[in-house]
Design a protein around this motif. Structure first.
Motif, PDB file in Angstrom:
ATOM      1  N   UNK A   1     102.995  -3.579   1.088  1.00  0.00           N
ATOM      2  CA  UNK A   1     101.309  -4.037   1.012  1.00  0.00           C
ATOM      3  C   UNK A   1     100.679  -3.523   2.320  1.00  0.00           C
ATOM      4  N   UNK A   2     101.468  -3.793   3.260  1.00  0.00           N
ATOM      5  CA  UNK A   2     100.774  -3.096   4.538  1.00  0.00           C
ATOM      6  C   UNK A   2     100.521  -1.846   4.604  1.00  0.00           C
ATOM      7  N   UNK A   3     101.385  -1.070   4.004  1.00  0.00           N
ATOM      8  CA  UNK A   3     101.156   0.520   3.703  1.00  0.00           C
ATOM      9  C   UNK A   3      99.926   0.770   2.993  1.00  0.00           C
ATOM     10  N   UNK A   4      99.958   0.079   1.923  1.00  0.00           N
ATOM     11  CA  UNK A   4      98.931   0.386   1.025  1.00  0.00           C
ATOM     12  C   UNK A   4      97.674  -0.149   1.455  1.00  0.00           C
TER      13      UNK A   4
ATOM     14  N   UNK B   1      96.637  -0.393   4.625  1.00  0.00           N
ATOM     15  CA  UNK B   1      96.429   0.440   6.062  1.00  0.00           C
ATOM     16  C   UNK B   1      96.096   2.075   5.616  1.00  0.00           C
ATOM     17  N   UNK B   2      96.471   2.526   4.561  1.00  0.00           N
ATOM     18  CA  UNK B   2      96.210   3.722   4.138  1.00  0.00           C
ATOM     19  C   UNK B   2      95.015   3.905   2.998  1.00  0.00           C
ATOM     20  N   UNK B   3      94.700   2.899   2.503  1.00  0.00           N
ATOM     21  CA  UNK B   3      93.684   3.030   1.434  1.00  0.00           C
ATOM     22  C   UNK B   3      92.352   2.258   1.864  1.00  0.00           C
ATOM     23  N   UNK B   4      92.504   1.302   2.484  1.00  0.00           N
ATOM     24  CA  UNK B   4      91.177   0.268   2.847  1.00  0.00           C
ATOM     25  C   UNK B   4      90.295   0.752   4.187  1.00  0.00           C
TER      26      UNK B   4
ATOM     27  N   UNK C   1      87.427  -5.445  -0.640  1.00  0.00           N
ATOM     28  CA  UNK C   1      86.733  -4.142  -0.739  1.00  0.00           C
ATOM     29  C   UNK C   1      85.618  -4.264  -1.837  1.00  0.00           C
TER      30      UNK C   1
END
Lengths: 232, 232
Positions: A147-150, A152-155, A232
């Motif tokens: 979830x961190x990956x998701x 940090x890359x998309x928000x 978001x």
DNA sequence: CGCGAGCTTGACGTTGTTCAACTAGAGTGG
DNA sequence: CCACTCTAGTTGAACAACGTCAAGCTCGCG
């Protein structure tokens, strides 16, 4: 805080948040692990484990906070998480390459117990309950990382800053108001952005009345709006 | 490809890249696991596991390729990896919340064996060797996730596209020339960028003579320079 | 031949980084 | 007690990177 049932201020048996990993151990096994521990104290800023070095011990946190981060060759770091009392730092080198893949550094005075990996290995091989518990721990960590990956890359920046603040509130300080023991650079490393951008975004939130921020004192005023930004 | 020692085209015992997880099993244990398997075939585009649904089975890949991705609420996906023959898909829901945290979708025709989690659990509880092997697997996955996190958050587009191409070369197709079975959107999801940006960056590399690209045919010409771009 | 899905390209606007200057507070020595 | 220095934090402006939108293209297929 209670005393260790043997001697000292051990984090294995009498830490307030004793790691669940040890729950399934027999008394004999537990005693052996326990007798082999080393109680150590670190000052703020000291490196507890250094990325790239040999993995010989695990750490069991009793007191204080540390940051765990991935060091990139170019100098920028990724702060993976902040850990405190009850955290069992067992790394990803176990049964793989036996090196530390992350650096652990004390933010405050840190008191912990060190356990030699070889003692740990032996226990894992003889105790299914503990192995299962460890797999469970690993899986939870993987879920977090994913979830961190998701995030940090998309928000966008506001979302990432909101995530950091909510993380600090929910998981670290467990209150709406807290005193940071992290620098602005650390916070930026948590949100994967530049220090300046973090500060700017924080200021916008302060101006919008979502937060109060004076130096290292942070107070969350409008939790709803913060969660909204995060979503978001 | 050899036949299963029992019947069928099983991926547990006779797949070319048999998962190492089963190495330590006794013959009896192995036979039981084996007899409980279900051989299934999926067509391209079919969902093998869906994020959010109950985790009841693991998959053991024999043939074909699948993509594993995290579905974000807003529609954008993060493609975590591409998997093929020999891959054991055991998810992060095991011993945690028993749900799938990622979606697995067939890219080509996929043949695999399904193993009920309950059979797997029972084996893990009685077989230390397997538990240790699983912990090792989990740790390797965590190492991958961590470097992915660092790469996706801090590298520029050229570096991320280079990483994707090197990943396909080294881990998936194992050759300098290959035919993609991924769409441009999939590649962009691997690199955490927009489809258009991926295409543009790919074009720049083609113009620079690093690659040859015609539709889904990719040939890496200058590996050194590609690695250089990846290193930033 | 025409249609449609996926691919490609260009123009444009937004987002976030970088660089440089400035500020505040803490520690130090006269 | 007051300069001086040093570090971390803050602010602004210029710039680069990247995403979005819209239009055109290509190829397979009916």
């Amino acid at each position: 805080m209670k005393e260790c049932k043997y001697i000292g201020l051990c984090s294995i048996c009498c830490c307030e948040n004793k790691p669940s990993l040890f729950n399934g151990l027999s008394e004999d096994d537990f005693d052996e692990l326990h007798s082999e521990r080393k109680e150590i104290s670190f000052k703020p800023g000291e490196i507890i484990f250094k990325q790239g070095t040999a993995l010989t011990h695990f750490a069991c946190f009793r007191e204080g906070f540390a940051k765990i981060y991935y060091e990139r060759p170019e100098g920028s770091n990724i702060l993976v998480n902040i850990v405190g009392s009850g955290y069992l730092c067992e790394s990803m080198g176990m049964f793989t390459d036996n090196i530390h893949h992350l650096t652990t550094q004390a933010l405050t005075t840190v008191k912990l117990c060190l356990i030699a990996t070889k003692n740990f290995d032996a226990l894992l091989r003889s105790n299914q309950e503990m192995a299962i518990e460890l797999i469970s721990m690993k899986n939870k960590q993987s879920i977090n990382l994913t979830t961190k990956l998701a995030n940090l890359t998309y928000k966008n920046m506001a979302g990432r800053v909101a995530d950091v603040l909510l993380y600090l509130r929910n998981d670290i300080y467990k209150a709406d108001e807290f005193v940071l023991n992290l620098s602005r650079q650390d916070l930026a490393d948590l949100a994967a952005m530049s220090k300046e951008s973090f500060i700017r975004t924080l200021k916008e939130m302060r101006d919008a009345g979502i937060l109060e921020v004076h130096r290292d004192d942070v107070k969350i005023i409008k939790l709803r709006e913060l969660k909204q930004l995060s979503a978001n």
